[in-house]
Design a protein around this motif. Structure first.
Motif, short mmCIF file in Angstrom:
data_model
loop_
_atom_site.label_atom_id
_atom_site.label_comp_id
_atom_site.label_asym_id
_atom_site.label_seq_id
_atom_site.Cartn_x
_atom_site.Cartn_y
_atom_site.Cartn_z
N THR A 1 0.87 -1.18 -0.14
CA THR A 1 -0.07 -0.10 0.00
C THR A 1 0.91 1.36 -0.06
O THR A 1 0.38 2.12 -0.73
CB THR A 1 -0.88 -0.05 1.18
N ALA A 2 1.70 1.34 0.76
CA ALA A 2 2.88 2.27 0.88
C ALA A 2 3.61 2.63 -0.73
O ALA A 2 3.65 3.73 -1.21
CB ALA A 2 4.02 2.46 1.98
N ILE A 3 4.00 1.46 -1.38
CA ILE A 3 4.63 1.63 -2.63
C ILE A 3 3.44 2.27 -3.57
O ILE A 3 3.79 3.26 -4.22
CB ILE A 3 4.99 0.29 -3.22
N HIS A 4 2.36 1.86 -3.33
CA HIS A 4 1.09 2.35 -4.45
C HIS A 4 0.88 3.94 -4.25
O HIS A 4 0.73 4.54 -4.96
CB HIS A 4 0.07 1.46 -4.52
N TRP A 5 0.82 4.19 -2.84
CA TRP A 5 0.52 5.58 -2.41
C TRP A 5 1.72 6.42 -3.05
O TRP A 5 1.50 7.42 -3.55
CB TRP A 5 0.43 5.54 -1.00
N VAL A 6 2.83 6.22 -2.46
CA VAL A 6 4.09 7.11 -2.94
C VAL A 6 4.21 7.14 -4.71
O VAL A 6 4.80 8.16 -5.30
CB VAL A 6 5.26 6.83 -2.30
N SER A 7 3.55 6.24 -5.15
CA SER A 7 3.77 5.94 -6.58
C SER A 7 2.43 6.99 -7.30
O SER A 7 2.46 6.95 -8.51
CB SER A 7 3.66 4.66 -7.19
N SER A 8 1.54 7.37 -6.49
CA SER A 8 0.39 7.97 -7.04
C SER A 8 0.33 9.63 -7.36
O SER A 8 -0.69 10.11 -7.85
CB SER A 8 -0.97 7.68 -6.05
N PHE A 9 1.51 9.96 -6.93
CA PHE A 9 1.64 11.51 -7.26
C PHE A 9 3.32 11.57 -7.37
O PHE A 9 3.94 10.93 -6.98
CB PHE A 9 1.33 12.35 -6.17
N SER A 10 3.72 12.80 -8.11
CA SER A 10 5.02 12.97 -8.13
C SER A 10 5.18 14.37 -6.99
O SER A 10 6.57 14.63 -6.63
CB SER A 10 5.48 13.58 -9.42
N LEU A 11 4.24 15.13 -6.78
CA LEU A 11 4.38 16.30 -5.99
C LEU A 11 3.01 16.36 -5.05
O LEU A 11 2.16 16.21 -5.54
CB LEU A 11 4.73 17.42 -6.44
N LEU A 12 3.14 16.63 -3.78
CA LEU A 12 2.01 16.55 -3.00
C LEU A 12 2.59 17.36 -1.65
O LEU A 12 3.29 16.79 -0.70
CB LEU A 12 1.37 15.26 -2.51
N SER A 13 2.65 18.60 -1.56
CA SER A 13 2.96 19.39 -0.48
C SER A 13 2.07 20.53 -0.02
O SER A 13 1.16 20.94 -0.78
CB SER A 13 4.33 20.26 -0.80
N SER A 14 2.11 21.04 1.23
CA SER A 14 1.39 22.05 1.91
C SER A 14 1.61 23.27 1.19
O SER A 14 2.56 23.68 0.64
CB SER A 14 1.63 22.05 3.35
N PRO A 15 0.34 24.14 1.39
CA PRO A 15 0.64 25.62 0.73
C PRO A 15 2.15 26.15 1.27
O PRO A 15 2.50 27.13 0.27
CB PRO A 15 -0.39 26.39 1.25
N ASP A 16 2.65 25.91 2.49
CA ASP A 16 3.73 26.72 2.72
C ASP A 16 5.05 26.21 2.51
O ASP A 16 5.97 26.33 2.82
CB ASP A 16 3.56 27.06 4.23
N GLU A 17 4.71 24.73 1.90
CA GLU A 17 5.75 23.76 1.50
C GLU A 17 6.75 23.58 2.58
O GLU A 17 7.91 22.95 2.59
CB GLU A 17 6.85 24.39 0.22
#
Length: 175
Positions: free
Chosen positions: A39-55
């Protein structure tokens, strides 16, 4: 599972997070992910960037675990800091043993270093510096974290909500 991943990412986007879809083809799996829960492999493979507004908070993507990443923070930055701080060989062994069982999936630098990691049994743990290895279980499974995000918690009283939905840098204002 893909639907849950998409829904969690959409909820974070609604909260102002930056999302970019995965660009990785089915190249070889980075060595850091070889023993990670599926599940972790699939999750981290589902996006290339996912960050908060303040980064200041971001989920690690599959690309972050490769050696070629250009990120200012290595995926195993906290392990490296702990290894450097180990005063004895026994402490160094304990640090190594801990991180062999924990895969960081989220890093935060908003008010000190924090992380969420998936343990080898699937549980999600939270830790903070300087004692990163003194982690506590916050969700029994990664899916539970993603469902929590997808539920758009109204009260936002869980400390994970502070990490994910609060973009201010004044910790006193988080309550």
């Amino acid at each position: 599972m893909t639907k849950l991943f998409r829904l969690a990412a959409e909820c974070l986007q609604e909260a102002g997070w930056t999302y970019e879809p995965s660009l990785s083809a089915a190249d070889g799996l980075p060595s850091a992910l070889q023993t990670a829960p599926e599940t972790a492999i699939h999750w981290v493979s589902s996006f290339s960037l996912l960050s908060s507004p303040d980064e200041a908070v971001w989920f690690l993507s599959r690309d972050d675990y490769s050696k070629e990443t250009e990120s200012a923070f290595a995926w195993n930055e906290l392990e490296q800091l702990s290894a450097q701080a180990a005063a004895t060989n026994d402490e160094a062994v304990a640090v190594s043993r801990f991180w062999k069982r924990h895969l960081p999936i989220l890093l935060a630098v908003r008010s000190g270093y924090e992380y969420l990691a998936v343990r080898d049994d699937g549980a999600v743990v939270h830790g903070t510096g300087p004692e990163f290895e003194e982690a506590v279980v916050v969700f029994p499974h990664l899916e539970d974290l993603l469902r929590h995000i997808s539920a758009r918690p109204a009260g936002r009283d869980h400390f994970v909500d502070r990490l994910l939905f609060n973009t201010i840098s004044n910790p006193e204002a988080w309550s």
